[in-house]
Write a protein that holds these residues in place. Structure first.
Motif, PDB file in Angstrom:
ATOM      1  N   HIS A 102      -6.753   3.053  -6.401  1.00 51.77           N
ATOM      2  CA  HIS A 102      -7.102   3.269  -4.992  1.00 51.77           C
ATOM      3  C   HIS A 102      -8.241   2.324  -4.634  1.00 51.77           C
ATOM      4  N   TYR A 103      -8.042   1.551  -3.580  1.00 50.84           N
ATOM      5  CA  TYR A 103      -9.028   0.522  -3.230  1.00 50.84           C
ATOM      6  C   TYR A 103      -9.019   0.302  -1.725  1.00 50.84           C
ATOM      7  N   ARG A 104     -10.201   0.367  -1.142  1.00 52.02           N
ATOM      8  CA  ARG A 104     -10.373   0.140   0.293  1.00 52.02           C
ATOM      9  C   ARG A 104      -9.401   0.964   1.136  1.00 52.02           C
ATOM     10  N   GLY A 105      -9.322   2.241   0.788  1.00 51.53           N
ATOM     11  CA  GLY A 105      -8.563   3.176   1.610  1.00 51.53           C
ATOM     12  C   GLY A 105      -7.081   3.239   1.344  1.00 51.53           C
ATOM     13  N   HIS A 106      -6.589   2.510   0.346  1.00 54.46           N
ATOM     14  CA  HIS A 106      -5.151   2.501   0.078  1.00 54.46           C
ATOM     15  C   HIS A 106      -4.866   2.718  -1.404  1.00 54.46           C
ATOM     16  N   GLN A 107      -3.689   3.279  -1.675  1.00 60.77           N
ATOM     17  CA  GLN A 107      -3.206   3.478  -3.041  1.00 60.77           C
ATOM     18  C   GLN A 107      -2.214   2.369  -3.347  1.00 60.77           C
ATOM     19  N   TRP A 108      -2.574   1.503  -4.302  1.00 61.45           N
ATOM     20  CA  TRP A 108      -1.791   0.288  -4.532  1.00 61.45           C
ATOM     21  C   TRP A 108      -0.813   0.393  -5.703  1.00 61.45           C
ATOM     22  N   ALA A 109      -0.968   1.398  -6.532  1.00 57.44           N
ATOM     23  CA  ALA A 109      -0.053   1.584  -7.664  1.00 57.44           C
ATOM     24  C   ALA A 109      -0.090   3.044  -8.077  1.00 57.44           C
ATOM     25  N   LEU A 110       0.917   3.448  -8.844  1.00 50.25           N
ATOM     26  CA  LEU A 110       0.999   4.804  -9.375  1.00 50.25           C
ATOM     27  C   LEU A 110       0.659   4.764 -10.865  1.00 50.25           C
ATOM     28  N   PRO A 127       0.860  -1.186   0.000  1.00 55.36           N
ATOM     29  CA  PRO A 127       0.000   0.000   0.000  1.00 55.36           C
ATOM     30  C   PRO A 127       0.895   1.233   0.000  1.00 55.36           C
ATOM     31  N   LEU A 128       0.925   1.928  -1.106  1.00 52.64           N
ATOM     32  CA  LEU A 128       1.918   2.990  -1.280  1.00 52.64           C
ATOM     33  C   LEU A 128       1.690   4.170  -0.354  1.00 52.64           C
ATOM     34  N   ASP A 129       0.460   4.365   0.089  1.00 56.58           N
ATOM     35  CA  ASP A 129       0.178   5.468   1.011  1.00 56.58           C
ATOM     36  C   ASP A 129       0.859   5.272   2.359  1.00 56.58           C
ATOM     37  N   ALA A 130       1.244   4.035   2.654  1.00 58.74           N
ATOM     38  CA  ALA A 130       1.968   3.770   3.898  1.00 58.74           C
ATOM     39  C   ALA A 130       3.463   4.028   3.752  1.00 58.74           C
ATOM     40  N   HIS A 131       3.919   4.314   2.528  1.00 56.45           N
ATOM     41  CA  HIS A 131       5.356   4.442   2.279  1.00 56.45           C
ATOM     42  C   HIS A 131       5.756   5.736   1.566  1.00 56.45           C
ATOM     43  N   LEU A 132       4.841   6.315   0.798  1.00 51.72           N
ATOM     44  CA  LEU A 132       5.138   7.547   0.073  1.00 51.72           C
ATOM     45  C   LEU A 132       4.427   8.716   0.748  1.00 51.72           C
ATOM     46  N   SER A 133       4.942   9.910   0.567  1.00 49.92           N
ATOM     47  CA  SER A 133       4.414  11.063   1.280  1.00 49.92           C
ATOM     48  C   SER A 133       3.019  11.447   0.794  1.00 49.92           C
ATOM     49  N   ALA A 134       2.270  12.042   1.692  1.00 51.72           N
ATOM     50  CA  ALA A 134       0.933  12.537   1.343  1.00 51.72           C
ATOM     51  C   ALA A 134       1.032  13.632   0.292  1.00 51.72           C
TER      52      ALA A 134
END
Length: 390
Positions: A106-114, A80-87
């Motif tokens: 974006h799925y179930r509250g997380h960004q999984w790819a760019l 989940p990229l939102d846990a690793h990349l800046s807001a």
């Protein structure tokens, strides 16, 4: 001395898919000499069908299609990229999305790819052949059919493309696909969509039933082609709008209107994900952010043959000069594109539904029976999806 880091990535085997990844990997290595990134390629069919969760065990970086996100994230195969990349970085990505590209990952509250790549079916044509015929690119569906009856229209009709265009004509009939949990679309709209698409494809070459968009671009742009002048619906490849890429340069624009309204085609494109199994997460994440950044997307990524996912690249004057205004002329189509549903069973549905629609359009299955089977498949994949943790 910093220990060397080696990353492996998987993308698909077209210059649009591979060349920008190779170029950005080389530049990233120049900036970070301790990090080497090796990109490998798979076919477009494998890109669409092969389980990404299996690739994640072997590769640090994966270029993928957005409908696979629910299944892959449910199996904890990508980060989940939102846990690793800046807001701030992700906020920039969202603010500069091309259509629904960023949100599709974006799925179930997380960004999984760019969203590093954006595409949807658009129109393309050979200006020299249309001039020889004494016609302009069709602006309406009736003009398109008239040109098709003369034998000058190409439409890629491999199974997956038939399904994507089926969604488009459901929308044109006033029905949002998958709005119900019981049917893909109301039966009258679904039958109208099949008939509209069948009428067009029946006017094309028999070989088109096996062609994907790359094959159609290659065929129309080839030196040998002196007949097929126009394609109304194919996932666009900006490479063919660039001088020197093929024997003939293609022009691109909006599909013809239907009943006075613009068509909503089905969003494609590609995202860049980081494997949850990577032993070099920090390096993989840094490279992913580098590739998806507006500065790289607008310059090196696009200049290397990529079809960027960042809006600044689509609005860039130099990129449009290089491609005969490909980006400016097709951006409205991407901005209104339909985003496929996201549930863990969708990829199975897409694979099997593509064959059902393909058979119906070719006359192997009665339209009403095909729609019944399509709806039954949809309900079954929804039910199966409830058994998959997410």
């Amino acid at each position: 001395m910093t220990a060397p880091i080696s990353l492996r990535g998987m993308t698909w085997n077209h210059p649009r898919g591979y060349a920008p990844m190779a170029a950005t990997a080389a530049r990233f290595h120049e900036l970070h000499p301790e990090i080497t990134i090796h990109w490998e390629q798979r076919s477009l069919k494998a890109f669409e069908d092969f389980p990404v969760e299996k690739l994640a065990t072997d590769y640090d970086l994966i270029v993928l299609d957005h409908p696979c996100i629910p299944r892959v994230s449910a199996r904890n195969a990508i980060l989940p990229l939102d846990a690793h990349l800046s807001a701030a970085f992700l906020g920039d990505q969202a603010a500069h999305t091309v259509g629904g590209s960023h949100a599709s990952y974006h799925y179930r509250g997380h960004q999984w790819a760019l969203a590093i790549d954006a595409a949807t079916p658009v129109a393309f044509w050979r200006a020299d052949l249309l001039a020889r015929l004494g016609v302009a690119p069709p602006r309406t569906w009736d003009e398109l059919l008239a040109l098709a009856r003369r034998g000058h229209v190409e439409v890629p009709a491999a199974p997956i493309n038939c399904l994507m265009n089926f969604y488009t004509f459901c929308l044109a009939a006033g029905a949002e696909p998958f709005a119900s949990t019981q049917v893909v679309a109301p039966k009258d709209a679904a039958l109208a969509a099949l008939e509209r698409l069948r009428e067009l494809l029946a006017l094309g070459d028999a070989e088109a039933w096996n062609r994907n968009p790359i094959a159609s671009h290659e065929l129309v742009a080839s030196a040998e082609n002196t007949r097929l002048a126009y394609c109304p619906l194919a996932y666009g490849y900006s490479n063919y709008a660039r001088a020197g890429f093929a024997a003939h340069r293609l022009a691109f624009g909006e599909p013809p209107t239907l009943d006075g309204a613009p068509l909503r085609t089905t969003l494609g494109g590609a995202g860049l994900a980081v494997s949850a199994f990577s032993r070099q997460r920090a390096a993989a994440l840094a490279y992913a952010e580098f590739v998806a950044s507006g500065a790289i997307q607008r310059t090196l990524y696009t200049q290397s043959g990529g079809q960027p996912g960042h809006r600044l690249a689509w609005l860039d004057a130099a990129n449009n000069r290089e491609t005969g205004d490909y980006f400016a002329r097709t951006l409205p189509v991407l901005d209104r594109a339909f985003v496929r549903p996201r549930f863990p069973g969708y990829m199975r549905f897409q694979e099997e539904a593509s064959l059902l629609v393909h058979e119906a359009l070719r006359g192997a299955t009665a339209p009403a029976a095909a729609i019944d089977r399509l709806d039954a498949l949809y309900r079954d994949t929804l039910a199966t999806a409830t058994a998959i943790p997410a």
